[in-house]
Design a protein around this motif. Structure first.
Motif, mmCIF file in Angstrom:
data_model
loop_
_atom_site.group_PDB
_atom_site.id
_atom_site.type_symbol
_atom_site.label_atom_id
_atom_site.label_comp_id
_atom_site.label_asym_id
_atom_site.label_seq_id
_atom_site.Cartn_x
_atom_site.Cartn_y
_atom_site.Cartn_z
ATOM 1 N N SER A 269 0.788 -1.363 0.088
ATOM 2 C CA SER A 269 -0.021 -0.043 -0.008
ATOM 3 C C SER A 269 0.784 1.271 0.180
ATOM 4 C CB SER A 269 -0.978 0.059 1.472
ATOM 5 O OG SER A 269 -0.276 -0.047 2.559
ATOM 6 N N ARG A 270 2.290 1.271 -0.005
ATOM 7 C CA ARG A 270 3.126 2.198 -0.060
ATOM 8 C C ARG A 270 4.269 2.161 -0.849
ATOM 9 N NH1 ARG A 270 4.283 3.168 6.624
ATOM 10 N NH2 ARG A 270 2.224 3.419 7.249
ATOM 11 N N VAL A 271 4.733 3.227 -1.212
ATOM 12 C CA VAL A 271 5.724 3.297 -2.225
ATOM 13 C C VAL A 271 7.176 3.096 -1.508
ATOM 14 C CG1 VAL A 271 7.086 4.924 -3.576
ATOM 15 C CG2 VAL A 271 4.551 5.416 -3.524
ATOM 16 N N ARG A 272 7.617 2.221 -2.298
ATOM 17 C CA ARG A 272 8.799 1.543 -1.585
ATOM 18 C C ARG A 272 9.997 1.553 -2.648
ATOM 19 N NH1 ARG A 272 10.924 -3.920 -1.809
ATOM 20 N NH2 ARG A 272 9.016 -4.603 -3.093
ATOM 21 N N ALA A 298 5.438 0.880 -6.726
ATOM 22 C CA ALA A 298 4.279 1.709 -6.149
ATOM 23 C C ALA A 298 3.031 1.105 -6.558
ATOM 24 C CB ALA A 298 4.138 3.165 -6.593
ATOM 25 N N ARG A 324 6.949 11.697 -1.298
ATOM 26 C CA ARG A 324 5.799 12.111 -0.843
ATOM 27 C C ARG A 324 5.006 12.418 -2.228
ATOM 28 N NH1 ARG A 324 8.979 14.261 3.226
ATOM 29 N NH2 ARG A 324 9.106 16.247 2.140
ATOM 30 N N ALA A 327 3.681 9.421 -3.891
ATOM 31 C CA ALA A 327 2.577 8.948 -3.052
ATOM 32 C C ALA A 327 1.296 9.268 -3.363
ATOM 33 C CB ALA A 327 2.924 8.705 -1.940
ATOM 34 N N THR A 328 1.379 10.833 -3.539
ATOM 35 C CA THR A 328 -0.129 11.592 -3.829
ATOM 36 C C THR A 328 -0.524 11.428 -5.126
ATOM 37 O OG1 THR A 328 0.803 13.263 -2.352
ATOM 38 C CG2 THR A 328 -0.970 13.832 -3.916
ATOM 39 N N HIS A 331 -2.137 7.692 -5.820
ATOM 40 C CA HIS A 331 -3.397 7.834 -5.561
ATOM 41 C C HIS A 331 -4.336 8.275 -6.659
ATOM 42 C CE1 HIS A 331 -6.771 7.481 -2.833
ATOM 43 N NE2 HIS A 331 -7.182 8.869 -3.208
#
Length: 715
Positions: A269-272, A298, A324, A327-328, A331
């Motif tokens: 669920s998160r950017v790695r 992502a 960041r 990540a935005t 979505h």
């Protein structure tokens, strides 16, 4: 100025203090100018040189890694010094001040070489170096110096000069901080503009492939990716599909997607960030010659569902602000990809429904709640002359050629009715109008389906007519048989021999008529059940025709039938019983529809491959429009001249069935008022398949050819 207070009167001191204050005001104002940082630092440096009457000076700031200092503003220094100077942290005057955060005041009694071994620094008479401190963090240093042989009238700097330089350094530090905030805000603004443009590009893409291409374009701008791919996840429980990729061979991507651990990447669920993809057990297949090794993974999660996966390859790991921002963005990208996948799914369902409706032979019409046409399948387009594209969105009223159909499709509830349309021949349809209720809401669209039941109606009418005819055909002979048998039972001894003989002949004649009628009905039943056995044997076709003609000649009606048979025999393989039945029907019809004095002719043509038998009469003839359906079951001609002869409407159907079972053909040539010629042809060698099993009351006839092989006597 500080250096000028000694040896000057009060007026001079006041004047210099005013100039000092004015210089500080100029330096303070420069802090608030949100422009070029280097220009702002140059302004502050100029004021510092003026206030301290220094020969040269510079403002040095840390580089990005904070291990070196470089000059950003200078005065009185050669250009090559400005361009080439790089001071390591902890080395020289500037490096020591930046490392310790302690300002230095170097006078004539201090060995400058201790702090700076360079030739340039060794020519200094005195120097001030103070740190640029802002919010507890050192960003650089302010250097002011007096050169040996310089233009300044001062010998060295004093403590008040250090205090003034520290104040000016604070101005410079504030300017650096403001510059950083401005640069950060500008970068943030640029990033937001890039993010907005990227999101706007997503909003204009509706296809899955276009959305994935827009995602790769945006990521290239946001984190400077060099290669990557986007895979979409169409539905829950289905495998991902590589929709778009750049800078990577498709084979490497497919190899990674086939690995068992690839599905686990979608569950994140998160950017790695992976610093070295070569060490990743799933994505290591992406690495090759010239391929960046840093990976950003992502998952595209939006609306609580995973819509796909973004994998980007970079030369350097992205910064925290970039992560960041990414990540935005992912979505928004997930939401856009989800909408595109939903649109594709809807289109697929629409195509399936459209294909299904198009493949249905029955006419289908769909309207919305307001009675406007939404869809028309090809069968409905042909029936009503509608165009699915041109008529879409127009009211259905006046387009269906039937007020009853329009009332059905516009009704609020489900309804059905049988409707007859002229298209151009009358056709009967069973119409069903059904409202479509999405979920538990009110009815929206309505579907009208039409089933062509013309043949069914015609069959029902034919059966009704047949029942009426068969009742008449049964009642007539039964009435006569009942009457004669009753007379014989009561008055047989009082009747003359001629009367008794006539009664018995009539009873026999009508009994044979009933027997033939029952046999016809049984034969039709067998045909309907696909049970029509043929018992083939080698017989003389000419003799078979002669027997039938002779039998019909002895009919009580005593009609004239002319038949001139060939002299020689002609043997062939056929079912003699079935062929005689065909001849009986055709001769009966010829006699029935001819005047009593007219002659009926029978002819036969013998050929090597087939024979043709013709029965010619000079009766009323047949209308050409009735000929195509003459050999169908339950068909009777509607003319008064033919209706009076009676019949069940199955005789010619039986003839056609029996002839075709032999592999032959049957037909008629006729004209009104000129009579008719019925003919049928049979091949001399029947086709394969005449080996049906007999009914319980039938015994198969053994072909003599078979008997010769089996030593069984022929029938």
């Amino acid at each position: 100025m500080a250096f000028g207070r000694r040896g000057r009167d009060a007026a001079d001191i006041a004047e210099f203090e005013g100039q000092e204050l004015a210089g500080l005001v100029v330096a303070a104002r420069a802090i608030n100018e949100a422009g070029d940082l280097d220009a702002t630092l140059s302004t502050i440096l100029d004021r510092a040189l003026e206030l301290l009457d220094a020969d040269e000076g510079s403002v040095m700031l840390f580089t990005g890694d904070r291990n070196q200092l470089r000059i950003h503003a200078a005065s009185g220094l050669p250009d090559h010094i400005v361009e080439s100077t790089q001071v390591e942290l902890g080395q020289g005057i500037s490096g020591n001040v930046a490392a310790t955060g302690t300002p230095l005041l170097l006078g004539t009694d201090v060995a400058v070489e201790r702090y700076s071994p360079s030739d340039h620094r060794s020519r200094l008479r005195s120097a001030v170096c103070v740190p640029l401190r802002t919010r507890g963090r050192i960003e650089g240093v302010l250097n002011l110096a007096l050169r040996r042989g310089g233009s300044s009238q001062r010998e060295e700097f004093a403590e008040p000069d250090l205090e003034l330089a520290t104040l000016l350094a604070e101005f410079a530090a504030a300017a650096v901080h403001n510059g950083q905030l401005y640069a950060q805000a500008r970068r943030r603004g640029d990033d937001m503009a890039t993010l907005f443009e990227a999101s706007h590009a997503l909003s204009s893409a509706i296809e899955v492939e276009d959305v994935c291409a827009a995602i790769l374009d945006a990521v290239e701008e946001l984190i400077a990716t060099r290669a990557g791919f986007v895979c979409a996840l169409p539905e829950e429980g289905t495998g991902p599909e590589a929709s778009r990729y750049r800078g990577l061979p498709r084979g490497r991507i497919v190899a990674a997607m086939r690995k068992e651990g690839f599905i686990e990447l979608l569950r994140g669920s998160r950017v790695r960030v992976v610093d070295d993809l070569a060490t990743d057990p799933v994505l290591n297949t992406l690495v090759g010659d010239g391929t960046p090794k840093v990976g950003v993974i992502a998952p595209l999660v939006g609306g609580g569902s995973t819509r796909g996966l973004l994998v980007s390859l970079l030369e350097e790991p992205p910064t925290d602000p970039q992560i960041r921002m990414l990540a935005t963005y992912v979505h928004h990208a997930a939401l856009a990809l989800g909408k595109a996948l939903l649109l594709r799914s809807v289109r697929t369902k629409e195509d399936e429904v459209t294909s299904l409706a198009a493949s249905v032979p029955n006419p289908i019409i769909i309207t919305d709640g307001a009675g406007r046409l939404l869809a028309v399948n090809p069968a409905a387009s042909e029936l009503f002359g509608l165009n699915s594209e041109f008529d879409a969105g127009t009211p259905v009223s006046g387009k269906l050629r039937s007020q009853e159909l329009e009332d059905l499709i516009l009704a609020e509830h489900a309804s059905r009715a049988d409707v007859t349309l002229l298209t151009p021949q009358p056709r009967t349809f069973r119409a069903r109008a059904t409202p479509v209720r999405p979920g538990h809401g009110p009815a929206g669209a309505r579907i009208l389906t039409l089933e062509d039941i013309t043949s069914e109606k015609e069959m029902e009418q034919m059966k009704a007519d047949f029942v009426a005819v068969i009742g008449h055909e049964l009642r007539t002979p039964l009435t006569l048989i009942k009457g004669y048998t009753g007379t014989l039972a009561k008055r047989a001894d009082k009747l003359s021999p001629e009367a008794r003989s006539k009664a018995l002949e009539s009873i026999h004649h009508h009994t044979v008529r009933l027997e033939r009628l029952v046999e016809d009905l049984l034969l039709v039943s067998r045909v309907e059940r696909h049970r029509l056995p043929l018992f083939i044997e080698r017989r003389d076709i000419i003799a078979a025709v002669e027997e039938v003609v002779a039998a019909v000649r002895h009919d009580p009606a005593g009609r004239d039938i002319r038949f001139e048979p060939p002299q020689a025999e002609f043997t062939m393989l056929f079912d003699v019983t079935k062929v005689e039945q065909v001849l009986h029907h055709l001769l009966d019809n010829a006699l029935k529809f001819s005047e009593p004095g007219e002659q009926v002719e029978v002819e036969i043509d013998l050929n090597e491959d087939d024979i043709e038998v013709r029965i010619r009469d000079r009766g009323v003839g047949i209308f050409s429009g009735d000929v195509p359906r003459l050999f169908d079951r339950f068909q009777q001609l509607d003319g008064t001249a033919t209706r009076g002869a009676g019949g069940t409407g199955i005789g010619l159907y039986i003839c056609r069935t029996l002839v075709e079972a032999h592999g032959g053909r049957i037909g008629v040539r006729s004209a009104l008022g000129r009579g008719s010629t019925f003919w049928f042809s049979l091949p001399t060698v029947p086709p394969e398949g005449g080996d049906g099993k007999p009914e319980r009351d039938e015994q198969p006839v053994i072909d003599p050819r078979v008997a010769a092989l089996t030593d069984q006597p022929p029938a």
